[in-house]
Design an enzyme around this catalytic site. Structure first.
Site, PDB file in Angstrom:
ATOM      1  N   ASP A   1       0.869  -1.180   0.000  1.00 17.06           N
ATOM      2  CA  ASP A   1       0.000   0.000   0.000  1.00 17.06           C
ATOM      3  C   ASP A   1       0.905   1.229   0.000  1.00 17.06           C
ATOM      4  OD1 ASP A   1      -1.886   2.108   0.861  1.00 17.06           O
ATOM      5  OD2 ASP A   1      -3.235   0.458   1.330  1.00 17.06           O
TER       6      ASP A   1
ATOM      7  N   SER B   1     -16.978  -3.147  -9.256  1.00 21.36           N
ATOM      8  CA  SER B   1     -18.029  -2.373  -8.598  1.00 21.36           C
ATOM      9  C   SER B   1     -19.351  -2.535  -9.341  1.00 21.36           C
ATOM     10  CB  SER B   1     -17.614  -0.902  -8.632  1.00 21.36           C
ATOM     11  OG  SER B   1     -18.710  -0.084  -8.298  1.00 21.36           O
TER      12      SER B   1
ATOM     13  N   TYR C   1     -14.120   7.079 -12.920  1.00 18.56           N
ATOM     14  CA  TYR C   1     -13.882   5.997 -11.945  1.00 18.56           C
ATOM     15  C   TYR C   1     -14.554   4.708 -12.415  1.00 18.56           C
ATOM     16  CZ  TYR C   1     -14.747   2.948  -7.997  1.00 18.56           C
ATOM     17  OH  TYR C   1     -14.847   1.830  -7.214  1.00 18.56           O
TER      18      TYR C   1
ATOM     19  N   LYS D   1     -13.137   0.718 -13.795  1.00 14.76           N
ATOM     20  CA  LYS D   1     -13.543  -0.625 -13.352  1.00 14.76           C
ATOM     21  C   LYS D   1     -13.931  -1.477 -14.558  1.00 14.76           C
ATOM     22  CE  LYS D   1     -12.630  -0.072  -9.113  1.00 14.76           C
ATOM     23  NZ  LYS D   1     -11.430  -0.734  -8.577  1.00 14.76           N
TER      24      LYS D   1
HETATM   25  P1  NAD Z   1      -9.611   2.808   0.104  1.00 16.78           P
HETATM   26  O1  NAD Z   1      -9.217   4.085  -0.547  1.00 16.78           O
HETATM   27  O2  NAD Z   1      -9.993   2.830   1.531  1.00 16.78           O
HETATM   28  O3  NAD Z   1      -8.431   1.731  -0.074  1.00 16.78           O
HETATM   29  C1  NAD Z   1      -7.601   1.700  -1.203  1.00 16.78           C
HETATM   30  C2  NAD Z   1      -6.167   1.555  -0.703  1.00 16.78           C
HETATM   31  O4  NAD Z   1      -5.298   1.481  -1.834  1.00 16.78           O
HETATM   32  C3  NAD Z   1      -5.689   2.727   0.145  1.00 16.78           C
HETATM   33  O5  NAD Z   1      -5.098   2.236   1.332  1.00 16.78           O
HETATM   34  C4  NAD Z   1      -4.650   3.450  -0.732  1.00 16.78           C
HETATM   35  O6  NAD Z   1      -3.635   4.038   0.045  1.00 16.78           O
HETATM   36  C5  NAD Z   1      -4.166   2.318  -1.607  1.00 16.78           C
HETATM   37  N1  NAD Z   1      -3.674   2.694  -2.931  1.00 16.78           N
HETATM   38  C6  NAD Z   1      -4.283   3.456  -3.875  1.00 16.78           C
HETATM   39  N2  NAD Z   1      -3.522   3.512  -4.972  1.00 16.78           N
HETATM   40  C7  NAD Z   1      -2.418   2.776  -4.731  1.00 16.78           C
HETATM   41  C8  NAD Z   1      -1.260   2.437  -5.483  1.00 16.78           C
HETATM   42  N3  NAD Z   1      -1.054   2.891  -6.721  1.00 16.78           N
HETATM   43  N4  NAD Z   1      -0.317   1.649  -4.907  1.00 16.78           N
HETATM   44  C9  NAD Z   1      -0.488   1.187  -3.641  1.00 16.78           C
HETATM   45  N5  NAD Z   1      -1.549   1.465  -2.885  1.00 16.78           N
HETATM   46  C10 NAD Z   1      -2.498   2.252  -3.427  1.00 16.78           C
HETATM   47  O7  NAD Z   1     -10.778   2.166  -0.784  1.00 16.78           O
HETATM   48  P2  NAD Z   1     -11.738   0.945  -0.453  1.00 16.78           P
HETATM   49  O8  NAD Z   1     -13.087   1.474  -0.172  1.00 16.78           O
HETATM   50  O9  NAD Z   1     -11.103   0.021   0.506  1.00 16.78           O
HETATM   51  O10 NAD Z   1     -11.810   0.271  -1.893  1.00 16.78           O
HETATM   52  C11 NAD Z   1     -10.948  -0.793  -2.265  1.00 16.78           C
HETATM   53  C12 NAD Z   1     -11.209  -1.157  -3.711  1.00 16.78           C
HETATM   54  O11 NAD Z   1     -12.584  -1.506  -3.856  1.00 16.78           O
HETATM   55  C13 NAD Z   1     -10.949  -0.012  -4.698  1.00 16.78           C
HETATM   56  O12 NAD Z   1     -10.400  -0.564  -5.873  1.00 16.78           O
HETATM   57  C14 NAD Z   1     -12.339   0.530  -4.955  1.00 16.78           C
HETATM   58  O13 NAD Z   1     -12.442   1.138  -6.205  1.00 16.78           O
HETATM   59  C15 NAD Z   1     -13.161  -0.746  -4.895  1.00 16.78           C
HETATM   60  N6  NAD Z   1     -14.584  -0.501  -4.563  1.00 16.78           N
HETATM   61  C16 NAD Z   1     -14.900   0.187  -3.430  1.00 16.78           C
HETATM   62  C17 NAD Z   1     -16.240   0.429  -3.132  1.00 16.78           C
HETATM   63  C18 NAD Z   1     -16.631   1.196  -1.893  1.00 16.78           C
HETATM   64  O14 NAD Z   1     -17.799   1.579  -1.782  1.00 16.78           O
HETATM   65  N7  NAD Z   1     -15.747   1.437  -0.935  1.00 16.78           N
HETATM   66  C19 NAD Z   1     -17.249  -0.026  -3.992  1.00 16.78           C
HETATM   67  C20 NAD Z   1     -16.889  -0.734  -5.141  1.00 16.78           C
HETATM   68  C21 NAD Z   1     -15.538  -0.968  -5.419  1.00 16.78           C
END
Ligand code: NAD
Ligand code: UDP
Length: 333
Positions: A31, A124, A148, A152
């Protein structure tokens, strides 16, 4: 299994790390802390009573990713890392296309090079666009309303093409509905920077008095009470869904919805939150938010029948744990 979890200190990744370790898997986290904090690692170590391997690296950095793959014999990856703020993605599309696509390509290239064939991808429900509910995995995808969502759709296609070229790959695309709630310890949860974009963190911050009132975006949708309907799923159920998906992964590309199959309106969520936690959430109806759809909920038949996984926690559990986490966090004014 020995699993690389990218974005493992983020909201969904951190809860999944707990479930993976509790079911006996070994985890390595990568991360870059762009949307998370190193403290989450200490909390994960404390909840799981372990010493998790952590690399503060950017997943788009192929040299560092290759070194990680050389140093560890991995069985699979779960790829959470990416940016997720819908509104920001319309203002800074290149930032989103660059990070979300390059991280997926870089990771997939390393998997190919080092023969790591199990790949679970965070997709998503947004990829369904404004289809008729409930959303089924077999539906044709409709255009999403923001960059965004497009990242996906494209991420899914990149992995599908990879599998066409190398059928030994085992790829699972998980389409999440609306994860809310927190780990019951109150140590892990969703901590957005600044004013929250999503409904539940906004509700908890209003309940805590950090924000004055909730703005309900529109009450003229064709839904039960006119407000938007979503399929809210407890983040611990979502986490357990990843473990089930990983343990049942098979050759080819397999797509699953991760939701509960139930639709809940904004007003229904507010009422449940108020009753469960015995606290008022002042709100005001305002204009619709641009790009929102009326209803979004899953058909969960496929994951139930093929993998045997289903969401177990109730809307009340989600409201209780989200509020417990909010109360446990320190407010910096
Ligand atoms: P989040 O932002 O809390 O977690 C994402 C993590 O990835 C963070 O800790 C960030 O520091 C890290 N990160 C981002 N880019 C990076 C990179 N290039 N290298 C290393 N680390 C990196 O988001 P989340 O809610 O935990 O979502 C996780 C995944 O699920 C994402 O891909 C998001 O698009 C997908 N998603 C989330 C939701 C939601 O509602 N939270 C819904 C559908 C899909
Ligand atoms: N919503 C709202 N006020 C807010 C945030 C969200 O009324 O401050 C509504 C939004 O219009 C949608 C639902 O709550 O109907 C869920 O929105 P969220 O942003 O949490 O998830 P998504 O739109 O990505 O499904």
């Amino acid at each position: 299994m020995n699993i690389l979890v990218t974005g493992g200190l983020g909201y969904i990744g951190s809860h999944t790390v707990v479930s993976l370790i509790e079911t006996g898997h070994k985890v390595i986290i990568a991360d870059n802390l762009s949307n998370s904090n190193k403290e989450v690692l200490d909390k994960l170590n404390s909840i799981t009573n372990s010493n998790i391997l952590f690399y503060q690296i950017d997943v788009t950095d192929s040299d560092k990713i290759n070194i990680l793959f050389e140093q560890h014999k991995l069985d699979g990856v779960i790829h959470f890392a990416g940016y997720k703020a819908v509104g920001e993605s319309t203002l800074k599309p290149l930032k989103y296309y660059y990070n979300n696509l390059l991280s997926t390509i870089t990771l997939a290239k390393a998997c190919k090079k080092y023969n790591v064939k199990k790949f679970v991808f965070s997709s998503s429900a947004t990829v369904y666009g404004d289809n008729n509910v409930p959303f089924k995995e077999t539906m044709s995808l409709l255009p999403t309303t923001n960059p965004y969502g497009e990242t996906k759709v494209m991420g899914e296609r990149i992995l599908q093409d990879l599998v066409k070229s190398d059928p030994e790959f085992e790829v699972t695309l998980l389409r999440y509905f609306n994860p809310i709630g927190a780990h019951p310890s109150g140590l892990l949860g969703e901590k957005p920077n600044g004013i929250p974009n999503n409904l539940m963190p906004y509700i908890t911050q209003v309940a805590k008095g950090k924000l004055k009132e909730l703005h309900v975006f529109g009450n003229d949708y064709p839904t039960i009470d006119g407000t938007g309907v979503r399929d809210y799923i407890h983040v611990m159920d979502l986490a357990e869904g990843h473990v089930a998906a990983l343990e049942n992964i098979k050759q080819g590309v397999h797509i699953y919805n991760l939701g509960t199959g139930n639709g809940t309106s904004v007003l229904q969520l507010i009422t449940t939150f108020e009753k469960t936690n015995n606290i008022k959430v002042p709100y005001r109806i305002v204009e619709r938010r641009q790009g929102d759809i009326a209803s979004c909920y899953a058909d969960v038949t496929k994951i139930e029948t093929e993998i045997g996984w289903y969401a177990k926690r109730t809307l009340e559990d989600m409201c209780k744990d989200a509020w417990h986490f909010e109360k446990s966090t320190v407010t910096l004014v």
